[in-house]
Design an enzyme around this catalytic site. Structure first.
Site, mmCIF file in Angstrom:
data_model
loop_
_atom_site.group_PDB
_atom_site.id
_atom_site.type_symbol
_atom_site.label_atom_id
_atom_site.label_comp_id
_atom_site.label_asym_id
_atom_site.label_seq_id
_atom_site.Cartn_x
_atom_site.Cartn_y
_atom_site.Cartn_z
ATOM 1 N N LYS A 1 -1.387 6.891 8.738
ATOM 2 C CA LYS A 1 -0.575 7.107 7.343
ATOM 3 C C LYS A 1 -1.585 6.822 6.145
ATOM 4 O O LYS A 1 -1.701 7.652 5.250
ATOM 5 C CB LYS A 1 0.599 6.142 7.299
ATOM 6 N N LYS B 1 -7.212 0.770 -2.911
ATOM 7 C CA LYS B 1 -6.983 0.214 -1.753
ATOM 8 C C LYS B 1 -6.996 1.006 -0.693
ATOM 9 O O LYS B 1 -7.211 1.055 0.423
ATOM 10 C CB LYS B 1 -5.349 -0.349 -1.835
ATOM 11 N N THR C 1 0.974 -1.196 -0.123
ATOM 12 C CA THR C 1 -0.064 0.092 -0.073
ATOM 13 C C THR C 1 1.009 1.288 0.007
ATOM 14 O O THR C 1 1.576 1.391 0.873
ATOM 15 C CB THR C 1 -0.780 0.000 1.127
#
Lengths: 291, 291, 291, 291
Positions: free
Chosen positions: D238, D169, D93
């Site tokens: 994040k 994602k 990711t």
């Protein structure tokens, strides 16, 4: 004291001119050299490339953003051209990230880095009345104080760490944005109840909110007068994002900043990005079905 | 002009006193009659019950909240005691809901309802320097203007519909709350970066933010001086909620108001409900791990 | 056990029918009596006025909102007509405020108040498969359990205090609204990047998000199929507001609820109030410039 | 087909193992070579440096974040070692920013870049049951489909532009975070009303919210079981930040993402950064005075 000035945009030009008028020997550089002509006519030395500022004791940059500042000062070699002991004063509004990078780069070269972003727009810069928000080594700040005295009406010192000045500047811009948003929301509220926003804003700014910021932005919002842009809405989003980054570094949640970010994005999606950032008030008006 | 004044709290008492000093014949009522004594000593007539104001031409109420206003004026019969043609001026900050209810009740009785909430705290009330935000029938407003001239430095007129004045008052209180929150967030941001909030706030209020509201609240936040409470935090939550209701009535989303509501609730959950509402800044400080 | 059922809307009608089919003796009342006809044809006794339910041992109401419930049960005398010892089961979604008022009114009359809002729409009600969320005196809940067994597939008990069931129901509706908003935001995100929302939602609901709620609302959002309204958007705003009130009572900040409120208001301001509440996704689409 | 696999963390190790077991010839690299030992024992070739993957036809990386991916693949020369026509599959990711940079770097070298982040944790990876979210050139995707068939139960294709897979994602992780926040807020609401969160969550997940994600996170929140961390809270922040960046690129306001960001920051400021990201629920509990 030989000074180099890089970045002769709407702010940089009058600032460099004031230094020239104060008797300093100035080398100037700008991406498009045309902007340098009036200064050169008044005695400034034209640099063809950023690295031509070699030999300057004090270097000031007033460049558009992080990327350009990094490119001009590091990639194009402006800082590498300086002798150890020189002072580099960055007066633009940049991220804390860039501030750290520049400070660290300077430190390796023995150059003293001072962050000194300013409050005030073009006319204030021209009058030498800026408020200068500084952070850096106290000795070096004393050394360049005469330069600041030419450019501004007052120099504020916020610490030894350059990030402290950029943080204060970002916090100040955040505060301005909150004024715009709060006036925008309450203008929508009163308008929806059949009250003229200008009557409401006139009352506010005649009483508790008698600050220039409410008068200026309040007036623009009441009259929906968003051009010409004193400060573009897209830049408002950028500065809010930088404030959020500065906040995240130290774990500070800022829910008002989050609202501002979403609303600036909304405004840009509706095509208002090139208007003055007070057009953020359009978002409240549209969402309320008032436009 | 025979005036009745109901509600002799910290605001009502000096207001009633000013009317007395201006030579008006005043009947006064207060839940606990002790608060009326100084006024009675100076010549006011004491009412034992709200309905004893019968015969008054102008009735002013300055009661604590919606529920008490409803109880005193309607349930306890103050309004029923008046003759058709009387004017009822509600000077407290209440909801638009109550404003509608009172206006409709008055209308059925032939009484003229004026909403006239005020800006200014106790000392301002005592000096007769309030800003009075009015809405109601223009003829009736002209009729009672001499009364407003005694109580305030300026009377603002926002429309014929009483809700318009209550909306403006709620919008103004919302604006004040946004000042507190924005100063709280930016104070946390700079403090987390090692900068004294007072230095930051001093800079702001010396430059673009030179309004009383930033100086007062900024000073309190910088010094974390939240007692005595000029305006209790729980009342701040109440007024934000009323602003949200006024906004929902006309489909106005107010995301800053939403943040304020959540943060006031957070503050109350941490036990700060009785502090001055500028203690809202504690929420930002705590959430950032600074307290 | 003689049962009275008040409120024969789309939910109430099949619920009352199920009780009738289960062999209970039922008295029914509805504002417009036409809705009662099918039930009367099947053997229910028609009440002309709410107070005609006198003699019932168990009273169930399924009325549209707080105001109507209060009007029918208290103002129009339904509760006053009951003998002490009766049970009143309120199965509608109402505020905690009303729950407290009703519980206290019942308590004075010796009536047992049970809050029993339900999860499930019309078809689920018709099938007797509701989930019934209850709170009240355990003895009384046991007493009416056979009634719940007819109406629902499962009865959940959340405490002795009726507010606990209304709080759970409001929390569940809040959860549903968060699903809609989160799907709406991410659908806008992927669509803005050139991805079909239905492909994204299909992937989600085939993997981690394989719950009915994501399938139903995700499908509606992907196809922008917002009519007919299973649950009107304006009712969504009402329930979020009631959840916020329940939260404020106990000092619980709910920032997601705040976002929901603002976005529901935005949707209503754009004219989407009568669409299904999944049309909340239009707000994200519009604000992103995708509509 | 010669495959190189870089990054043998908790996810990469079982994925590489599955490829080995499926009969592929695998070269492996990891920062600390110890992690490669079990694979080497089973026949993988150990690369001392990223550039030692030269000659591979397909390269897969599963590296920790943007910075490490950039360092290993570009700075340390992994990509430069490949022949034109090779395929590089990034399964971690990462940001859209990095995706663009990598895609452009690959394009200059004639390498085909495929973004293929995955849904599923360690046990799912070990079982070869990942959901693989892909974007890239359709021909190349067909070419490596046999590889995906080994690693996952299903491959999803979202477009030709690699950013489309990273956006999906990030949107999926945003959805997961909204589940945690909404459960956290409603758990605080019910708990403040004296209801056990586990009873509430049990009801939800037995009815409309019967998805694994609600069961897993709901259970953790009900039991306040935040260690061991399946996914660290700091990583949650994040990913929300990366989702916000992906949204800002296309002018998509995401107010739920904004709330998440502020609350993750709050959680980290209170010292919860290393807990599982479902500990975000602590923020609601603390702000409500429940902890």
């Amino acid at each position: 004291m030989k000074i180099a000035f890089l970045g002769l945009g709407s702010m940089g030009q009058p600032m460099a001119h004031n230094l020239l008028k104060a008797g300093y020997e100035i080398a100037v550089w700008n991406r498009s050299p045309a902007a340098a002509t009036p200064l050169v006519n008044d005695g400034a030395r034209l640099c063809q490339r950023p690295a031509d500022i070699a030999g300057s004791e004090v270097v000031i940059s007033m460049l558009a953003d992080d990327a350009i500042t990094h490119d001009v000062m590091i990639v194009q070699g402006a800082l590498d051209s300086l002798a150890a002991g020189a002072v580099y004063i960055n007066m633009a509004t940049v991220s804390n990230d860039l501030t750290r990078k520049m400070a660290s780069y300077c430190s390796e070269k023995g150059i003293h880095y001072i962050a000194a972003p300013v409050l005030g727009r073009v006319d204030v810069a021209a009058a030498g009345n800026l408020n200068i928000l500084t952070a850096g080594e106290p000795d070096q700040l004393r050394r360049v104080q005469p330069v600041f005295d030419v450019l501004g009406q007052k120099t504020w010192h916020f610490g030894d760490n350059p990030e402290q000045a950029s943080t204060v500047k970002l916090a100040a811009n955040f505060m301005l944005a909150t004024v715009i948003e709060s006036v925008g929301e309450s203008a929508a509220l009163v308008k929806a109840h059949g009250i003229e926003p200008k009557d409401f804003i006139n009352m506010l700014t005649s009483t508790l909110f008698s600050a220039p910021v409410y008068k200026n932005y309040g007036g623009m919002i009441a009259e929906e007068r968003y051009t010409p842009a004193g400060f573009k809405l897209t830049l408002g989003l950028k500065d809010v994002r930088l404030a959020q980054q500065a906040a995240e570094e130290k774990n500070v949640p800022m829910p008002f900043a989050s609202v501002l970010r979403d609303n600036f994005i909304d405004a840009i999606a509706q095509g208002d990005g090139n208007l003055d950032w007070s057009a953020l008030a359009n978002v409240s008006a549209r969402r309320s079905g008032l436009k």
